[in-house]
Design a protein around this motif. Structure first.
Motif, PDB file in Angstrom:
ATOM      1  N   GLU A 160       1.609 -37.568  40.434  1.00 20.13           N
ATOM      2  CA  GLU A 160       0.857 -38.186  41.522  1.00 20.13           C
ATOM      3  C   GLU A 160       0.851 -37.333  42.785  1.00 20.13           C
ATOM      4  OE1 GLU A 160      -1.112 -40.489  41.247  1.00 20.13           O
ATOM      5  OE2 GLU A 160      -0.382 -42.247  40.159  1.00 20.13           O
ATOM      6  N   GLN A 161       1.638 -36.234  42.749  1.00 17.50           N
ATOM      7  CA  GLN A 161       1.752 -35.338  43.897  1.00 17.50           C
ATOM      8  C   GLN A 161       2.262 -36.078  45.130  1.00 17.50           C
ATOM      9  OE1 GLN A 161      -2.068 -33.338  44.275  1.00 17.50           O
ATOM     10  NE2 GLN A 161      -1.710 -32.101  42.465  1.00 17.50           N
ATOM     11  N   PHE A 162       3.259 -36.928  44.896  1.00 19.77           N
ATOM     12  CA  PHE A 162       3.915 -37.639  45.984  1.00 19.77           C
ATOM     13  C   PHE A 162       5.145 -36.853  46.435  1.00 19.77           C
ATOM     14  CE2 PHE A 162       2.318 -41.924  44.165  1.00 19.77           C
ATOM     15  CZ  PHE A 162       1.115 -41.764  44.832  1.00 19.77           C
ATOM     16  N   PRO A 163       5.471 -36.910  47.719  1.00 15.07           N
ATOM     17  CA  PRO A 163       6.654 -36.189  48.204  1.00 15.07           C
ATOM     18  C   PRO A 163       7.949 -36.828  47.705  1.00 15.07           C
ATOM     19  CG  PRO A 163       5.722 -37.543  49.947  1.00 15.07           C
ATOM     20  CD  PRO A 163       4.754 -37.604  48.804  1.00 15.07           C
ATOM     21  N   GLU A 164       8.988 -36.023  47.654  1.00 13.74           N
ATOM     22  CA  GLU A 164      10.289 -36.490  47.194  1.00 13.74           C
ATOM     23  C   GLU A 164      10.798 -37.640  48.062  1.00 13.74           C
ATOM     24  OE1 GLU A 164      13.746 -36.952  45.075  1.00 13.74           O
ATOM     25  OE2 GLU A 164      11.969 -35.768  44.544  1.00 13.74           O
ATOM     26  N   GLU A 165      10.358 -37.670  49.318  1.00 16.48           N
ATOM     27  CA  GLU A 165      10.808 -38.724  50.230  1.00 16.48           C
ATOM     28  C   GLU A 165      10.393 -40.117  49.756  1.00 16.48           C
ATOM     29  OE1 GLU A 165       9.260 -35.961  51.134  1.00 16.48           O
ATOM     30  OE2 GLU A 165      10.931 -34.907  52.101  1.00 16.48           O
ATOM     31  N   ARG A 166       9.419 -40.204  48.867  1.00 17.20           N
ATOM     32  CA  ARG A 166       8.973 -41.511  48.386  1.00 17.20           C
ATOM     33  C   ARG A 166       9.772 -42.016  47.189  1.00 17.20           C
ATOM     34  NH1 ARG A 166       2.412 -42.327  48.654  1.00 17.20           N
ATOM     35  NH2 ARG A 166       2.099 -41.681  50.809  1.00 17.20           N
ATOM     36  N   ARG A 167      10.706 -41.217  46.705  1.00 12.95           N
ATOM     37  CA  ARG A 167      11.454 -41.621  45.509  1.00 12.95           C
ATOM     38  C   ARG A 167      12.133 -42.975  45.697  1.00 12.95           C
ATOM     39  NH1 ARG A 167      13.966 -39.136  41.020  1.00 12.95           N
ATOM     40  NH2 ARG A 167      13.093 -37.113  41.677  1.00 12.95           N
ATOM     41  N   ALA A 168      12.810 -43.150  46.821  1.00 15.80           N
ATOM     42  CA  ALA A 168      13.551 -44.390  47.052  1.00 15.80           C
ATOM     43  C   ALA A 168      12.601 -45.581  47.114  1.00 15.80           C
ATOM     44  CB  ALA A 168      14.379 -44.286  48.331  1.00 15.80           C
ATOM     45  N   PHE A 169      11.438 -45.393  47.755  1.00 17.12           N
ATOM     46  CA  PHE A 169      10.482 -46.499  47.828  1.00 17.12           C
ATOM     47  C   PHE A 169      10.031 -46.925  46.446  1.00 17.12           C
ATOM     48  CE2 PHE A 169       5.998 -47.701  47.535  1.00 17.12           C
ATOM     49  CZ  PHE A 169       6.016 -48.890  48.227  1.00 17.12           C
ATOM     50  N   TYR A 170       9.616 -45.972  45.622  1.00 14.56           N
ATOM     51  CA  TYR A 170       9.090 -46.328  44.311  1.00 14.56           C
ATOM     52  C   TYR A 170      10.193 -46.842  43.382  1.00 14.56           C
ATOM     53  CZ  TYR A 170       4.370 -44.807  45.274  1.00 14.56           C
ATOM     54  OH  TYR A 170       3.105 -44.715  45.793  1.00 14.56           O
ATOM     55  N   ALA A 171      11.386 -46.303  43.499  1.00 13.87           N
ATOM     56  CA  ALA A 171      12.493 -46.829  42.702  1.00 13.87           C
ATOM     57  C   ALA A 171      12.720 -48.299  43.031  1.00 13.87           C
ATOM     58  CB  ALA A 171      13.765 -46.008  42.948  1.00 13.87           C
ATOM     59  N   GLY A 172      12.682 -48.634  44.310  1.00 13.91           N
ATOM     60  CA  GLY A 172      12.836 -50.031  44.717  1.00 13.91           C
ATOM     61  C   GLY A 172      11.670 -50.890  44.269  1.00 13.91           C
ATOM     62  N   LEU A 173      10.456 -50.336  44.370  1.00 13.42           N
ATOM     63  CA  LEU A 173       9.268 -51.075  43.932  1.00 13.42           C
ATOM     64  C   LEU A 173       9.343 -51.407  42.455  1.00 13.42           C
ATOM     65  CD1 LEU A 173       6.323 -52.094  44.348  1.00 13.42           C
ATOM     66  CD2 LEU A 173       5.592 -49.769  43.789  1.00 13.42           C
ATOM     67  N   PHE A 174       9.687 -50.428  41.626  1.00 11.57           N
ATOM     68  CA  PHE A 174       9.744 -50.661  40.187  1.00 11.57           C
ATOM     69  C   PHE A 174      10.824 -51.667  39.838  1.00 11.57           C
ATOM     70  CE2 PHE A 174       8.193 -46.026  39.905  1.00 11.57           C
ATOM     71  CZ  PHE A 174       6.881 -46.430  40.070  1.00 11.57           C
TER      72      PHE A 174
END
Length: 275
Positions: A160-174
């Motif tokens: 998705e070409q998302f920055p590494e900084e979004r990892r925590a957000f998506y981990a929480g979302l999932f």
């Protein structure tokens, strides 16, 4: 009330018939597949905030009639101002009449027109299977998990070409996504070719995070991915399925139409940055 219907890369406004449109049914279900970090109800409406990551998780899901409080708009804007976020409304066929015009008059700009597409699970399974046979991708392995592992999440951010900084957000979302949910990856020679997430609520399956590696697009991998998502969701009891896709993403829209999807309605966002 008006909705947008996609036709030959143009958007035209057509009157909404709420008795026949699936939007009022699917929108509340779809909202459960993308739970925000913080949310509260303003009567029928759901006000969501998630550090500004994605419009869906940082917008007002305006389903049903207007709030009875005459100060509803001021209170919503004050909430987003306190979060240091723009005020965003998710406007669809399930929104009350005149909301889009009211927001436009208040300085809200239109953003990201999208399509709500739906199909019969059995039809998609059959069409995807036929495409799969034609493509003959025998070397591709399908792997399912009930939560995204480290490889899945890393590949998701990369594809998705998302920055590494979004990892925590998506981990929480999932993690917040409700059951039943499944995360699939398609592998070939140890490389992840495609990813997707399926969620089932009642008879409906919703698919999100559907992405194919850019080096493998146009090779039929999308059909394999949709077949895997559909088969899994049918095992969970789903008979129908839906997707929400950006209207300008013509390759994706074309793929879904070939699988039997039809555009049921459209939605878009109204955004006001200067609060």
């Amino acid at each position: 009330m008006y909705i947008y219907l996609y036709r030959n890369e143009d958007w035209s406004c057509s009157p909404l018939n709420k008795e026949t449109d699936l939007c009022s049914t699917i929108e509340p279900i779809a909202s459960n597949t993308w739970p925000a970090e913080a949310s509260h109800h303003l009567e029928h409406w759901l006000v969501r905030a998630s550090q500004g990551v994605t419009k869906r998780a940082n917008s007002v899901l305006a389903i049903g009639e207007y709030p009875k409080d005459p100060q509803w708009l001021a209170k919503i804007e004050q909430f987003y101002l306190s979060q240091h976020l723009p005020a965003i409304f998710h406007v669809s066929g399930a929104s009350p009449a005149g909301l889009d015009e009211r927001l436009e008059a208040e300085g809200y700009s239109l953003d990201t027109p999208c399509l709500l597409m739906s199909a019969s699970s059995h039809e998609v399974a059959e069409r995807a299977y036929n495409k799969r046979i034609q493509q003959a991708h025998s070397a591709v392995t399908t792997v399912w998990t009930d939560k995204p592992d480290a490889d899945w999440l890393a590949a998701f951010l990369e594809l998705e070409q998302f920055p590494e900084e979004r990892r925590a957000f998506y981990a929480g979302l999932f993690d917040r996504m409700p059951e039943a949910k499944g995360f699939v990856k398609l592998l070939q020679d140890g490389q992840i070719l495609a990813l997707g997430t399926a969620l089932v609520e009642g008879e409906w399956a919703g698919f999100v995070n559907v992405v194919v590696h850019e080096n493998h697009r146009g090779k039929g991998i999308g059909y394999l991915l949709m077949h895997a998502l559909t088969e899994w969701s049918m095992e969970q009891g789903a008979q129908r399925q839906y997707l929400q896709v950006v209207a300008s993403n013509q390759p994706a829209v074309s793929l879904y139409e070939k699988l039997g999807y039809q555009a049921s309605s459209g939605y878009h966002y109204r955004v006001k940055y200067d609060l």
